[in-house]
Scaffold this motif. Structure first.
Motif, PDB file in Angstrom:
ATOM      1  N   TRP A 167      16.433   9.093 -10.145  1.00 20.84           N
ATOM      2  CA  TRP A 167      17.197   8.898  -8.917  1.00 20.84           C
ATOM      3  C   TRP A 167      17.721  10.252  -8.468  1.00 20.84           C
ATOM      4  N   VAL A 168      17.679  10.511  -7.144  1.00 18.84           N
ATOM      5  CA  VAL A 168      18.175  11.778  -6.618  1.00 18.84           C
ATOM      6  C   VAL A 168      19.276  11.519  -5.615  1.00 18.84           C
ATOM      7  N   ASP A 169      19.938  12.595  -5.195  1.00 20.49           N
ATOM      8  CA  ASP A 169      21.125  12.442  -4.356  1.00 20.49           C
ATOM      9  C   ASP A 169      20.889  12.764  -2.883  1.00 20.49           C
ATOM     10  N   ASP A 170      19.652  13.057  -2.510  1.00 15.45           N
ATOM     11  CA  ASP A 170      19.401  13.494  -1.138  1.00 15.45           C
ATOM     12  C   ASP A 170      18.095  12.885  -0.634  1.00 15.45           C
ATOM     13  N   PRO A 171      18.156  11.924   0.284  1.00 18.94           N
ATOM     14  CA  PRO A 171      16.929  11.282   0.769  1.00 18.94           C
ATOM     15  C   PRO A 171      16.031  12.230   1.570  1.00 18.94           C
ATOM     16  N   VAL A 172      16.639  13.256   2.169  1.00 10.80           N
ATOM     17  CA  VAL A 172      15.838  14.206   2.941  1.00 10.80           C
ATOM     18  C   VAL A 172      14.996  15.065   2.005  1.00 10.80           C
ATOM     19  N   HIS A 203      -1.247   4.601   4.322  1.00  7.64           N
ATOM     20  CA  HIS A 203      -1.019   4.825   5.742  1.00  7.64           C
ATOM     21  C   HIS A 203      -1.266   6.283   6.093  1.00  7.64           C
ATOM     22  N   GLU A 204      -1.699   6.522   7.319  1.00  8.28           N
ATOM     23  CA  GLU A 204      -1.979   7.878   7.773  1.00  8.28           C
ATOM     24  C   GLU A 204      -0.692   8.687   7.862  1.00  8.28           C
ATOM     25  N   TYR A 205      -0.764   9.919   7.390  1.00  7.54           N
ATOM     26  CA  TYR A 205       0.378  10.833   7.486  1.00  7.54           C
ATOM     27  C   TYR A 205       0.625  11.203   8.942  1.00  7.54           C
ATOM     28  N   LYS A 206       1.882  11.132   9.365  1.00  8.86           N
ATOM     29  CA  LYS A 206       2.256  11.561  10.712  1.00  8.86           C
ATOM     30  C   LYS A 206       3.360  12.598  10.603  1.00  8.86           C
ATOM     31  N   SER A 207       3.189  13.708  11.288  1.00 10.75           N
ATOM     32  CA  SER A 207       4.124  14.830  11.201  1.00 10.75           C
ATOM     33  C   SER A 207       5.400  14.532  11.976  1.00 10.75           C
ATOM     34  N   ILE A 208       6.538  14.625  11.291  1.00 13.43           N
ATOM     35  CA  ILE A 208       7.807  14.443  12.002  1.00 13.43           C
ATOM     36  C   ILE A 208       8.175  15.709  12.769  1.00 13.43           C
ATOM     37  N   GLY A 209       7.649  16.849  12.344  1.00 14.43           N
ATOM     38  CA  GLY A 209       7.859  18.069  13.119  1.00 14.43           C
ATOM     39  C   GLY A 209       7.195  17.962  14.482  1.00 14.43           C
ATOM     40  N   GLN A 210       5.967  17.474  14.506  1.00 14.81           N
ATOM     41  CA  GLN A 210       5.269  17.282  15.776  1.00 14.81           C
ATOM     42  C   GLN A 210       5.970  16.246  16.639  1.00 14.81           C
ATOM     43  N   GLU A 211       6.561  15.245  16.000  1.00 13.01           N
ATOM     44  CA  GLU A 211       7.281  14.223  16.756  1.00 13.01           C
ATOM     45  C   GLU A 211       8.513  14.823  17.431  1.00 13.01           C
ATOM     46  N   VAL A 232      17.979  16.152  10.698  1.00 10.54           N
ATOM     47  CA  VAL A 232      18.121  14.809  10.127  1.00 10.54           C
ATOM     48  C   VAL A 232      19.532  14.622   9.572  1.00 10.54           C
ATOM     49  N   ARG A 233      20.067  15.648   8.917  1.00  5.78           N
ATOM     50  CA  ARG A 233      21.414  15.523   8.331  1.00  5.78           C
ATOM     51  C   ARG A 233      22.501  15.486   9.401  1.00  5.78           C
ATOM     52  N   ASN A 235      22.087  14.234  12.350  1.00  8.96           N
ATOM     53  CA  ASN A 235      21.883  13.016  13.136  1.00  8.96           C
ATOM     54  C   ASN A 235      21.424  11.907  12.194  1.00  8.96           C
ATOM     55  N   PRO A 236      22.316  11.395  11.335  1.00 16.57           N
ATOM     56  CA  PRO A 236      21.888  10.512  10.241  1.00 16.57           C
ATOM     57  C   PRO A 236      21.149   9.256  10.691  1.00 16.57           C
ATOM     58  N   GLU A 237      21.626   8.581  11.737  1.00 23.16           N
ATOM     59  CA  GLU A 237      20.956   7.355  12.156  1.00 23.16           C
ATOM     60  C   GLU A 237      19.613   7.670  12.802  1.00 23.16           C
ATOM     61  N   ASP A 238      19.610   8.592  13.759  1.00 28.86           N
ATOM     62  CA  ASP A 238      18.357   8.979  14.398  1.00 28.86           C
ATOM     63  C   ASP A 238      17.451   9.688  13.391  1.00 28.86           C
ATOM     64  N   GLY A 239      18.068  10.377  12.436  1.00 28.74           N
ATOM     65  CA  GLY A 239      17.281  11.070  11.424  1.00 28.74           C
ATOM     66  C   GLY A 239      16.531  10.101  10.527  1.00 28.74           C
ATOM     67  N   GLU A 240      17.195   9.026  10.131  1.00 27.38           N
ATOM     68  CA  GLU A 240      16.515   8.015   9.322  1.00 27.38           C
ATOM     69  C   GLU A 240      15.340   7.424  10.095  1.00 27.38           C
ATOM     70  N   GLU A 241      15.550   7.163  11.377  1.00 26.93           N
ATOM     71  CA  GLU A 241      14.476   6.618  12.207  1.00 26.93           C
ATOM     72  C   GLU A 241      13.334   7.627  12.355  1.00 26.93           C
ATOM     73  N   LEU A 242      13.668   8.916  12.427  1.00 30.49           N
ATOM     74  CA  LEU A 242      12.633   9.949  12.520  1.00 30.49           C
ATOM     75  C   LEU A 242      11.758   9.944  11.270  1.00 30.49           C
ATOM     76  N   LEU A 243      12.373   9.817  10.088  1.00 31.46           N
ATOM     77  CA  LEU A 243      11.595   9.795   8.853  1.00 31.46           C
ATOM     78  C   LEU A 243      10.670   8.577   8.809  1.00 31.46           C
ATOM     79  N   PHE A 244      11.099   7.470   9.407  1.00 29.53           N
ATOM     80  CA  PHE A 244      10.240   6.288   9.465  1.00 29.53           C
ATOM     81  C   PHE A 244       9.018   6.510  10.361  1.00 29.53           C
ATOM     82  N   HIS A 245       9.074   7.533  11.212  1.00 26.58           N
ATOM     83  CA  HIS A 245       7.916   7.833  12.064  1.00 26.58           C
ATOM     84  C   HIS A 245       6.681   8.124  11.212  1.00 26.58           C
ATOM     85  N   ASN A 246       6.886   8.654  10.022  1.00 29.04           N
ATOM     86  CA  ASN A 246       5.773   8.889   9.100  1.00 29.04           C
ATOM     87  C   ASN A 246       5.632   7.668   8.201  1.00 29.04           C
TER      88      ASN A 246
END
Length: 361
Positions: A167-172, A203-211, A232-233, A235-246
């Motif tokens: 277990w780690v302490d940072d989801p990012v 699932h196909e990898y999708k770049s969050i940087g490109q997003e 991401v840090r 903007n925690p709510e929008d950041g979580e949604e951004l990570l789901f883009h991949n």
């Protein structure tokens, strides 16, 4: 790194049969790769490289290659440690492989960098350490694609199944560990475990940087791993949604048997070597092959490397990921890599000249 494994030899040797498809279907098939045999004099900086270092890296994985042509060269390599440059020049030919773009055989390459991160973690879930690294469940191997990243992280699909490695302490940081495909986890008592790629959800990898660029949040030249992490840090709510883009999700396995002084395991299940190993697309570049790269950018590289890894984002004949090393400093350096250039694979002589029918078409 890296989501891995499997070569398509037909694409690699330039053979594409249309006899098994209808005329309409044939029109939909992608163009076969284009091959051009070069001379070693065509490789910029070839004579100045440390060929002995490249040969040592080649020897790490050549014994695992099953093809007779490659196995024969592996035996010869042991006898040429004192003249590595001669070994490569005697038994190989440089071949430029491009994605069927015959009108532009010098099409630009894209070089990025990857590294082995080290995260802070715990063998047990605690209030601080709440984000698990999972082993791959059997049903994910049997059904591809399986659940998406969003489905995995917002349901109980993996809960209470003893699939957690740590277990780690940072989801990012965990997200970026999945992109790298391997890393080290340092526990509070000082113990360190190593984890490697254990599979993916298909699932196909999708770049969050490109997003972020697509959304207009950043210009392309502004995007880096640190930029993404900070956004991401902040903007925690929008950041979580951004990570789901991949939707791609990587599972791990513990590989702590790999000595600490060696690199993480690559796609050939052998340790990779800093600044001598690259990840490639095995549809175009065979794993285990020496590859000459000419990378421009802030850190110019004209160097013989070895294709010992793959990655879900590494697609195309002129696409490679350079393994930079372990730890934060290597991570900072790897994050600066996004550079053009070219890459030229070294093939056994007989393999190279077997491509001649393709070259004269």
């Amino acid at each position: 790194m890296t989501a891995r494994f499997g070569a398509v030899l037909a694409a690699w040797v330039g053979v594409l049969s249309v006899d098994s498809a209808s005329a309409d279907d044939a029109e939909e098939l992608p163009a076969p790769p284009h091959h051009a045999i070069l001379d070693f004099d065509d490789l910029d900086g070839w004579t100045e490289d440390d060929h002995a270092a490249a040969l040592e890296t080649f020897l790490v994985t050549c014994g695992d290659l099953r093809d007779p042509d490659w196995r024969a060269l592996c035996g010869l390599a042991e006898d040429h440690r004192d003249d590595a440059r001669l070994f490569f020049e005697l038994f190989f030919r440089p071949v430029m492989v491009t994605d069927g773009a015959r009108d532009n055989p010098e099409g630009p390459a894209l070089f990025t960098g990857y590294f082995e991160p080290e995260l802070t973690g715990s063998p047990e879930e605690t209030e601080r350490f709440r984000y698990p690294l999972y082993q791959m469940p059997d049903e994910a191997r049997d059904a591809q694609p399986w659940l998406s990243r969003r489905d995995i992280l917002t349901t109980d699909a993996l809960a209470d199944r003893d699939l957690e490695i740590a277990w780690v302490d940072d989801p990012v940081e965990l997200f970026f560990l999945q992109i790298q495909g391997s890393g080290r986890i340092r526990f509070p008592d000082g113990r360190v475990i190593r984890v490697g790629y254990g599979g993916a959800n298909g699932h196909e990898y999708k770049s969050i940087g490109q997003e972020l660029v697509r959304r207009g949040t950043y210009e392309a030249h502004e995007v880096s791993a640190d930029t993404i992490k900070n956004w991401v840090r902040e903007n925690p709510e929008d950041g979580e949604e951004l990570l789901f883009h991949n939707p791609s999700y990587v599972f791990f396995r513990e590989v702590s048997e790999v000595p600490a002084d060696r690199g993480p395991l690559g796609a050939l299940n052998r340790s990779v070597t800093p600044m001598r190993t690259i990840a490639v697309d095995p549809e175009y570049t065979p794993l285990g092959a020496p590859v000459w790269i000419e990378k421009s950018g802030r850190t110019e590289l004209n160097r013989l490397m070895v294709a010992q890894d793959t990655g879900s984002a590494i697609k195309g004949a002129q696409r490679a990921d350079v393994f930079v090393g372990t730890g934060d400093e290597a991570g900072q350096e790897a994050g600066t890599f996004r550079d053009p250039g070219r890459m030229v694979v070294l093939l056994p002589i007989q393999r190279a000249y077997a491509l001649l029918p393709d070259l004269v078409q």
